[in-house]
Structure formats: structure tokens, C-alpha cells
Design a protein around this motif. Structure first.
Motif, PDB file in Angstrom:
ATOM      1  N   ALA A  78      17.072 -23.913  24.090  1.00 27.16           N
ATOM      2  CA  ALA A  78      17.302 -24.143  25.520  1.00 27.16           C
ATOM      3  C   ALA A  78      16.033 -23.769  26.272  1.00 27.16           C
ATOM      4  O   ALA A  78      15.475 -22.681  26.065  1.00 27.16           O
ATOM      5  CB  ALA A  78      18.478 -23.314  26.006  1.00 27.16           C
ATOM      6  N   ILE A  79      15.580 -24.677  27.109  1.00 29.23           N
ATOM      7  CA  ILE A  79      14.400 -24.434  27.936  1.00 29.23           C
ATOM      8  C   ILE A  79      14.884 -24.145  29.347  1.00 29.23           C
ATOM      9  O   ILE A  79      15.534 -24.997  29.981  1.00 29.23           O
ATOM     10  CB  ILE A  79      13.448 -25.637  27.932  1.00 29.23           C
ATOM     11  N   ALA A  80      14.625 -22.934  29.826  1.00 30.48           N
ATOM     12  CA  ALA A  80      15.070 -22.537  31.162  1.00 30.48           C
ATOM     13  C   ALA A  80      14.116 -23.111  32.203  1.00 30.48           C
ATOM     14  O   ALA A  80      12.900 -22.919  32.127  1.00 30.48           O
ATOM     15  CB  ALA A  80      15.119 -21.018  31.269  1.00 30.48           C
ATOM     16  N   GLY A  82      14.154 -22.935  36.161  1.00 29.41           N
ATOM     17  CA  GLY A  82      14.809 -22.464  37.374  1.00 29.41           C
ATOM     18  C   GLY A  82      16.189 -21.945  37.057  1.00 29.41           C
ATOM     19  O   GLY A  82      16.369 -21.059  36.222  1.00 29.41           O
ATOM     20  N   GLU A  83      17.204 -22.516  37.719  1.00 25.59           N
ATOM     21  CA  GLU A  83      18.584 -22.085  37.511  1.00 25.59           C
ATOM     22  C   GLU A  83      19.280 -22.852  36.392  1.00 25.59           C
ATOM     23  O   GLU A  83      20.411 -22.544  36.039  1.00 25.59           O
ATOM     24  CB  GLU A  83      19.373 -22.274  38.812  1.00 25.59           C
ATOM     25  N   SER A  84      18.631 -23.885  35.848  1.00 26.89           N
ATOM     26  CA  SER A  84      19.284 -24.716  34.833  1.00 26.89           C
ATOM     27  C   SER A  84      18.600 -24.543  33.482  1.00 26.89           C
ATOM     28  O   SER A  84      17.533 -23.937  33.367  1.00 26.89           O
ATOM     29  CB  SER A  84      19.237 -26.193  35.259  1.00 26.89           C
ATOM     30  N   ARG A  85      19.275 -25.092  32.459  1.00 20.82           N
ATOM     31  CA  ARG A  85      18.725 -25.093  31.117  1.00 20.82           C
ATOM     32  C   ARG A  85      18.725 -26.519  30.586  1.00 20.82           C
ATOM     33  O   ARG A  85      19.636 -27.299  30.862  1.00 20.82           O
ATOM     34  CB  ARG A  85      19.546 -24.201  30.180  1.00 20.82           C
ATOM     35  N   VAL A  86      17.693 -26.846  29.820  1.00 18.46           N
ATOM     36  CA  VAL A  86      17.554 -28.178  29.239  1.00 18.46           C
ATOM     37  C   VAL A  86      17.512 -28.027  27.726  1.00 18.46           C
ATOM     38  O   VAL A  86      16.806 -27.158  27.207  1.00 18.46           O
ATOM     39  CB  VAL A  86      16.269 -28.873  29.746  1.00 18.46           C
ATOM     40  N   ARG A  87      18.267 -28.870  27.028  1.00 16.75           N
ATOM     41  CA  ARG A  87      18.281 -28.811  25.573  1.00 16.75           C
ATOM     42  C   ARG A  87      17.052 -29.503  25.004  1.00 16.75           C
ATOM     43  O   ARG A  87      16.634 -30.555  25.484  1.00 16.75           O
ATOM     44  CB  ARG A  87      19.541 -29.478  25.031  1.00 16.75           C
ATOM     45  N   ALA A  88      16.483 -28.925  23.969  1.00 17.97           N
ATOM     46  CA  ALA A  88      15.368 -29.524  23.246  1.00 17.97           C
ATOM     47  C   ALA A  88      15.539 -29.187  21.763  1.00 17.97           C
ATOM     48  O   ALA A  88      16.403 -28.392  21.382  1.00 17.97           O
ATOM     49  CB  ALA A  88      14.031 -29.012  23.772  1.00 17.97           C
ATOM     50  N   THR A  89      14.731 -29.801  20.935  1.00 17.57           N
ATOM     51  CA  THR A  89      14.765 -29.511  19.508  1.00 17.57           C
ATOM     52  C   THR A  89      13.428 -28.926  19.085  1.00 17.57           C
ATOM     53  O   THR A  89      12.373 -29.316  19.610  1.00 17.57           O
ATOM     54  CB  THR A  89      15.054 -30.770  18.678  1.00 17.57           C
ATOM     55  N   ALA A  90      13.474 -28.005  18.143  1.00 17.31           N
ATOM     56  CA  ALA A  90      12.263 -27.327  17.700  1.00 17.31           C
ATOM     57  C   ALA A  90      12.237 -27.266  16.182  1.00 17.31           C
ATOM     58  O   ALA A  90      13.277 -27.294  15.512  1.00 17.31           O
ATOM     59  CB  ALA A  90      12.199 -25.913  18.285  1.00 17.31           C
ATOM     60  N   SER A  91      11.036 -27.220  15.653  1.00 13.92           N
ATOM     61  CA  SER A  91      10.829 -26.999  14.229  1.00 13.92           C
ATOM     62  C   SER A  91       9.943 -25.779  14.071  1.00 13.92           C
ATOM     63  O   SER A  91       8.883 -25.681  14.684  1.00 13.92           O
ATOM     64  CB  SER A  91      10.170 -28.215  13.563  1.00 13.92           C
ATOM     65  N   MET A 148      12.042 -20.068  26.803  1.00 12.75           N
ATOM     66  CA  MET A 148      12.791 -20.673  25.704  1.00 12.75           C
ATOM     67  C   MET A 148      13.841 -19.694  25.202  1.00 12.75           C
ATOM     68  O   MET A 148      13.569 -18.516  25.005  1.00 12.75           O
ATOM     69  CB  MET A 148      11.843 -21.055  24.562  1.00 12.75           C
ATOM     70  N   GLN A 149      15.042 -20.209  25.000  1.00  8.27           N
ATOM     71  CA  GLN A 149      16.140 -19.378  24.523  1.00  8.27           C
ATOM     72  C   GLN A 149      16.739 -19.994  23.274  1.00  8.27           C
ATOM     73  O   GLN A 149      17.101 -21.172  23.253  1.00  8.27           O
ATOM     74  CB  GLN A 149      17.227 -19.237  25.589  1.00  8.27           C
TER      75      GLN A 149
END
Length: 801
Positions: A78-80, A82-91, A148-149
Motif C-alpha cells: 500500500a502506497i500512502a 495523503g489520507e488515502s492508500r493506493v495498491r501496488a505490487t512489489a518484488s 509504503m506499507q
């Protein structure tokens, strides 16, 4: 005929060029391979590798010149913002990953050894696609810090973006962020009780969540490299078990997956079709020349140069070849789109246009090939015409034994090829039917999986989110059942594996009895799971809401697991120890889990990849729920939006991942076999049509050559039935041996696809008999029209001629 065979060939070449030979943005793709471990003794085709384990494979005297690792599956983050989070993929990758791949960033830098220190990742490299979507290709992104969370972190961690990879570098596929692996492993180890140094060392060495990416030594083959790595793997002892060997797969083969052998098989089949079509067209040219042999003999007798007649025939062949190639471009455009829609191709952008360089080059080459193949035989026929013999004795040039043998050979070859292709189609038809009858262990109809990631990091709050969400989903009128699990069915070959310990097998020594146990697939589920997905309970009970962390630990096993671990005994009530307990006791003071139920076996990893299943209640496991499984009354697409809205109402920071309708997933699993079935059925049908055309042409020529003989026999009282039998016997003498030879060849070639067949023998009698029957039936049907023509001609006119 040429367009219908050259077109698919051009289409296949276009797809092969766009998928198997697309630029990888790697320095040496041919010398770079993906490596994972195998455990043949436990029938486990993929065992991931640890970071430290992989590093032992490279060095001056080691099998690989250099090696790096990357996670076997992309990890959601999860990429923070501001007040929201956006999903991403990581390796997670080791620091040398980009050096081993041999690729450089388009801006910024890649990882350095200093980035591997610390207990949290501090830097990241992003993909060109993510840079475009999220940052609008802003070059100032380098140096920017994002929060990043991960699921197991308590709070977002700052990560600096240090580089952007070039467009086209998508390895592993679909990744947005590359993160240093060593800090990630240390952060996981920090939450594990025990001696900090020992725990951290074990995670850095043996935590098996990676594939290796290695450079082969000059001249070394993947097979030879695997043999050299094997002893190193077997010497790397860990509590995760000892694999028996490794698989070393060239990076292009890894990316292509199941598409590569399918595409090459398609190309071979389409080229065979071109050859068959060329032989048919050449035969038609020859039959036309045979009808005109007296006219050609007159021209030669009057002084026409033989070379001019040969050149005239070659020009006709060239005109037909060029016309066929031009028409083939349109056929290729259509076929390519059908194949891309049907084929199990890798996740690659396949750009298909009508006039690509690949298509034009292939069309030109095939036009030249067809011109040669369709013109040479008729040209040789013209060159051998004897004007004096034809005009004086009335002998037909096509009646020469050498010509007749060639004609019969061409037709027989086409019949044999049709039998081979039709038998292959029959094998895959039977495999598809077997797959359709294979019990999945769940009912996919009206079942949807929705991946969700709550913002909570605490396990108890995480479970509370799913408990509350499932209760709300169950209240929807269109929902028949709802549950949650850690990893949805048929999501790929990677999952949670462990070696169970049975009562009396305690101990940590290298010779402990439990090390010989089979690996099992762990599934973590909510209490309502088995009812929601339609898995039958064979014995014992289901999980209940009483199976919480403080209650006695329980498990449910699959039927095959029960039969293998406790043969001949009732497994209900047996004790077992598997990993991921919330309150573990360890092997020295085990907190045993009791088997409370047995369920039917399920295909979680793949439809042809059965595993031994052990189910844990979510409240007693450290593995987190991830996928909500919802059974609906009607089409599941209608409730997806409502469920996502309910999830956001419970947790405004929840992230929605992949949404999967299980019927679509099952269809994708069966796609390679259905694709092969369609292709071979199409090729077989086309080959049968070509053989029919060739047989009709040959019999028509035979009747023309024997017209006077047949007329005399009719005048002497031969019955029409007898004349028909004679013509049909000519066809039978060609078709019967050809069909038998085709069946023998098919039985031999079928061994090449044994690994692709499902519970079907490569020399399956039903498939061979069916192919021979179809080919013979079509051939006999084709011979009936010339046979009728033989008895319906005017005998008096034939004798006057």
C-alpha cells in the motif's frame, strides 16, 4: 488452398515474433536463467529458494558466474498518498538483481550494496508503466519519498525512489516496485521470537520465497548447470526440508511459459499444411497439364520450344503463389486475432497489424516457396512429354508408371498426415473431456473471489474486519454463501507449503522421522468456507466460530492427505503439527492440532496439479485472510460493487485487489488443452479436405486415362456396380495403407505430447481408431463422385474419341 494454409503460417510467425523474440531489455537473455528447487521425492515441482542458498551457487568455481533472487510472486503493498492508500505490487530482489539482468535504468540508478543493510527497505526502483500511470513521467520522481506499507508492518515506512527502469523491462511480470530483499527479510525476522542473530541469519539464508536469476557459464547448458547445482542444494540443510535438485530454465522459456511449445507445434503444423496444399496445387496443375497433353504434344511437334512451355507453367504457378500469399495476409490478420484470443500466451502486449515487416517477409518467402513447390512437378511433367508417342499411339503422358506412382504417393501422404493430425485432435479432445470430469473440490458456478487488504496490521483487527464483512455480505439477497481464505483456488503453483509432524516424530535432528513426510498445501479459511465454495465434508465436522486462538488447535485434512499420513486408519482425532500457529509450542513443547474433519480433495494450485491439503481455521493461524469467496444466486458480477462498497464502509483504507470469477479461472486453466484441441482439429480438418481434393483429382485423372477401357467393358456388358467397384478399389489401394501408416506415425509422435495429456495414453486406441475412421470415410465419400462419373459417361462417344 494456398491462402487457407499460408495465412495461418504467417499468423503464427507474427505471434512468435511478438512473443518469443520480443526485446527483453536484458544484456544476455540466452545466457540468463531462472532457477528454482525441486523435491521429486515429495512430488513437488517447485520449491522456492532462500537468498543465502542462492548465493552459494555463484562464484569463480561455482555453477553460475553471478546470481540474484526475486520473489516468486509479486507482493501487494500500500502506497500512502495523503489520507488515502493506493495498491501496488512489489518484488523483493537482491542488490545484484539488475546487474545480473544486465539492464540499466532510464533515469536514476539501481540498487547498490549499501541498500541491502538495515532492518527496513529505504530505497525503491519503479517500472516505466507505474511511472507513467502515477507520476505522469515526471523526471523529478527520482529522489521523491513515498510511504509504503506492507501487511506485516505497523505503520507506513518512507521509501525513496532512486530509479526508473526502461520501457519494456517487465521482470517479473506486472511489478510496480522493486525493493531490496535483505532489509525485508530482517524486518520479518524482527517479529519472530528467539535469538535475534540466529533468527535473522536463518531468514537471510533459508526463507524460501524467491526464484534465482543466474548467469550461465560460457558454453554451459541449463541441464549441465542444474546437475552442478544439485549437490549444493542437497547439502544446504534447513528446517524447511532438503530439495532433491533444481530446475534451470532459460529466461525466455520462463516468460513464455506454456506458450512456447504450443507456438512451435502450431508452426510445424501450419508448415505441414503449406506442404500439403502445395502438393495438392501441384497435383491440380499436373491434372490440367495431363488433360492438355495432346495439345502440348502438337505444340512441341510444330516446333514450340519446350523451355517456353515449361516457363509458361512456372509463370502460372507463380501467379497462383503470389495471389495466394496476398490473400493469405487477410487470412493471417483474422487468424492471428483468433489465436491470441484462444492461446495461453504470456502477459505480453502482442501488437498485430495487417502489414507488419514480419508478416510481409513471411508472405514473400512463402510465395516463393509455394511457387517452387507447385511448379516443379508440372514442369518436369511437361519436360518428359514425348510428342511422337502421344500423337502416334494416343498414349497419355500422365499414364506413365512413374507419374502414377508420384500421384499415388502425394495422395497417400496427405491421407497419412490427416490421420496423424486427427488422432492428435482426438487425444486432446479426450483430455479436455477428462478435465471437464475432474472433480475440483469446489463448485465454480456463480462463485467470485475478491481480494481485499484492510488497513489494519494487527491480526485480531484484521480478522474482525473479515468477520464483519462476511456477516454483511451474507445479508445480501443475491448471496447464497460467503467465506474468506488466504489464497483463492487456482491462483498459481506458489502457495504455503509445509512438512507436517505427526505424533511420535518430535525432534529437530537431521534424521528426524518427520523430515520424510510429504509436503502439504496449507489453506487458511473462515468457518463458513466449505459450505460457501461447495467442498464436501467426508468425515468429522467443519470449523466453527468456537475454533479461536485460545481454543484447542484443530485442522481439517483432505482425503488424499488422510490416506497418506494415516493409511488404513480413521484420521479424525489424530494429532498433527503444522506451522503458522498463533500460539506455537515448537517441536520441543508442541501444541498439537487435532484432526476434526476430512473433506474431498481440491485443486488449489492447478487443475492438473493435485496437492495434499491441510486446512487451518483463520483464528488459529498467522497466515492472513486475503480473498473473500462469495456464492451468488445469479451472475456474480452483480454483487461485486456492493461488496467493495461494504468493505470501504468498514475500512476507508481498504485496498481492493484482483476480482476473479471462478468459472473464468477454470476456463483459463483448461485453455491450453482446448487451444491444442482446436488447433489440431483445424489442421486435421484442413488436411482431410486437402487429401479429399487430391484424391478426387487423382481418380478423375484415372477415369480420364481409362475412359476408353471403361467404355469397352461397359459395351461388353460390365455392370455399373462392377465399374464403380473398380474405381473405388483404386481409392482403397491408396487410402487403406496410408491410413495404417498414418496411425503408426501418430502413435509414435504422440509420445512427444505425453506430458500434456490428461489420463489419456499417447497410443490411445479410441483416438487412433476414430482418426482412421474419419479419414477413410471422407476418402470413400470423395471417391463416390468420380465412381459415378465413370459409369455415367457415354460409352459410344468414348469409343469414337
Amino acid at each position: 488452398m494456398l491462402a487457407s494454409t499460408v495465412g495461418p503460417t504467417v499468423a503464427v510467425l507474427e505471434i512468435i515474433g511478438a512473443t518469443l523474440f520480443a526485446p527483453l531489455h536484458m544484456a544476455d537473455p540466452a545466457g540468463t536463467a531462472v532457477v528454482w528447487q525441486l523435491d521429486a521425492a515429495r512430488s513437488t515441482p517447485i520449491v522456492e529458494v532462500g537468498l543465502g542458498e542462492a548465493e552459494e551457487w555463484a562464484g569463480p568455481d561455482a555453477p553460475l558466474t553471478s546470481v540474484a533472487v526475486f520473489t516468486s510472486v509479486n507482493v501487494p503493498v500500500a502506497i500512502a498518498t495523503g489520507e488515502s492508500r493506493v495498491r501496488a505490487t512489489a518484488s523483493w530482489v537482491s542488490a545484484r538483481f539488475f546487474d545480473v539482468a544486465g539492464t540499466r535504468p532510464q533515469i536514476g540508478r539501481v540498487f547498490q550494496p549499501a541498500d541491502d543493510v538495515g532492518g527496513q527497505p529505504r530505497v525503491a526502483v519503479i517500472s516505466d508503466g507505474y511511472w507513467t500511470r502515477v507520476f505522469g513521467r515526471d523526471p523529478s520522481v527520482v529522489g521523491r519519498t513515498v510511504l509504503m506499507q506492507r501487511i506485516v508492518t505497523d505503520s507506513p515506512q518512507p521509501v525513496e525512489i532512486v530509479g526508473v527502469m526502461p520501457r519494456g523491462f517487465d521482470f517479473p511480470g506486472g511489478v510496480d516496485y522493486w525493493l531490496p530483499a535483505a532489509p525485508m527479510l530482517r524486518s520479518i525476522a524482527a517479529g519472530v521470537p528467539g535469538d535475534r542473530t540466529e533468527v535473522e541469519d536463518w531468514y537471510l539464508t533459508h526463507y524460501r520465497v524467491f526464484y534465482g536469476l543466474g548467469r550461465l557459464r560460457s558454453g554451459a547448458t541449463p541441464a549441465a548447470t542444474a546437475e552442478r547445482i544439485g549437490p549444493i542444494v542437497r547439502a544446504q540443510k534447513s528446517s524447511a526440508g532438503t530439495p532433491s535438485g533444481v530446475a534451470v530454465t532459460p529466461v525466455r522459456d520462463y516468460l513464455a511459459g506454456p506458450a512456447k511449445p504450443v507456438l512451435w507445434t502450431m508452426l510445424a503444423g501450419s508448415l505441414l499444411m503449406v506442404l500439403l496444399a502445395c502438393s495438392s496445387v501441384a497435383g491440380l496443375h499436373l491434372y490440367r497439364a495431363a488433360y492438355r497433353d495432346r495439345a502440348l504434344a502438337v505444340q512441341l511437334a510444330l516446333g514450340a520450344p519446350r523451355a517456353r512451355l515449361i516457363r509458361q507453367g512456372l509463370i502460372e504457378s507463380a501467379a497462383i503463389g503470389v495471389a495466394g500469399a496476398l490473400l493469405a495476409l487477410g487470412v493471417a490478420w483474422t487468424v492471428a486475432r483468433l489465436l491470441v484470443g484462444w492461446a495461453p500466451l504470456p502477459a505480453t502486449e502482442v501488437e498485430l497489424r495487417l502489414l507488419t515487416p514480419t508478416a510481409l517477409t513471411a508472405a514473400v518467402l512463402l510465395a516463393g516457396l509455394t511457387t517452387v513447390l507447385t511448379g516443379v512437378w508440372p514442369a518436369l511433367f511437361v519436360s518428359r512429354i514425348d510428342p511422337a508417342r502421344v500423337l502416334a499411339a494416343g498414349a497419355r503422358a500422365a499414364a506413365h508408371p512413374r507419374e502414377r506412382r508420384m500421384q499415388r504417393f502425394i495422395v497417400a501422404s496427405q491421407v497419412a498426415a490427416a490421420v496423424v493430425l486427427l488422432s492428435g485432435a482426438a487425444l486432446f479432445i479426450r483430455s479436455v473431456r477428462t478435465l471437464d470430469r475432474t472433480p475440483l473440490g469446489f463448485e465454480p458456478d456463480n462463485l467470485v473471489a475478491i481480494e481485499l487488504q484492510p488497513s489494519a496490521t494487527d491480526l485480531a483487527r484484521w480478522d474482525t474486519f473479515f468477520d464483519s464483512l462476511l456477516a454483511r455480505i451474507a445479508s445480501l439477497p443475491a448471496v447464497r454463501g460467503a467465506a474468506a481464505m488466504a489464497r483463492r483456488p487456482l491462483s498459481g503453483p506458489i502457495g504455503s507449503d509445509t512438512i507436517p509432524v505427526l505424533k511420535g516424530q518430535e525432534g529437530l535432528g537431521p534424521d528426524a522421522a518427520w523430515r520424510a513426510n510429504p509436503r502439504v498445501n496449507l489453506q487458511v479459511v473462515s468457518p463458513t468456507y466449505f459450505d460457501a465454495v461447495g467442498t464436501r465434508v467426508i468425515a468429522g465436522r467443519r470449523f466453527t466460530t468456537a475454533d479461536v486462538a485460545d481454543a484447542p488447535n484443530v485442522v481439517i485434512v483432505g482425503a488424499a492427505t488422510a490416506a497418506q499420513l494415516w493409511p488404513g486408519r480413521d484420521p479424525v482425532g489424530e494429532l498433527i503439527l503444522v506451522a503458522t500457529q498463533r500460539k506455537p509450542g515448537g517441536l520441543e513443547t508442541p501444541r498439537w492440532q487435532t484432526v476434526v474433519g476430512v473433506v474431498e480433495d481440491a485443486r488449489h494450485r492447478g487443475i492438473v496439479d493435485p496437492r495434499l491439503d491441510v486446512y487451518l481455521p483463520a483464528a488459529q493461524s498467522t497466515i492472513r485472510l486475503r480473498d473473500v469467496m462469495v456464492r451468488t444466486v445469479g451472475p456474480p458480477e452483480r454483487v461485486i460493487g456492493d461488496i467493495q462498497a461494504m468493505a470501504r464502509a468498514l475500512d476507508s483504507g481498504v485496498l481492493t485487489g484482483e476480482v476473479t470469477v471462478l468459472t473464468d479461472t477454470v476456463a483459463r486453466e483448461k485453455a491450453p488443452w482446448r487451444f491444442a484441441m482446436r488447433i489440431l482439429t483445424g489442421f486435421g480438418t484442413l488436411a482431410a479436405m486437402l487429401s479429399v481434393i487430391a484424391l478426387v483429382g487423382l481418380l478423375s485423372l484415372v477415369i480420364t486415362l481409362r475412359r476408353r477401357e471403361l467404355a469397352i467393358r461397359a459395351a461388353l456388358g460390365a455392370s455399373p456396380a462392377r465399374l464403380r467397384r473398380d474405381v473405388l478399389s483404386e481409392a482403397a489401394r491408396i487410402v487403406a495403407p496410408a491410413a495404417i501408416i498414418g496411425a503408426v506415425i501418430a502413435a509414435g509422435l504422440a509420445r512427444l505430447v505425453t506430458s500434456l495429456l490428461v489420463e489419456v495414453r499417447p497410443h490411445d486406441p479410441a483416438a487412433l481408431a476414430g482418426a482412421v475412421t474419419v479419414a477413410v470415410f471422407l476418402s470413400v465419400s470423395a471417391a463416390l463422385w468420380p465412381a459415378r462419373r465413370a459409369v455415367s459417361s457415354d460409352a459410344a462417344a468414348a469409343l469414337r474419341d
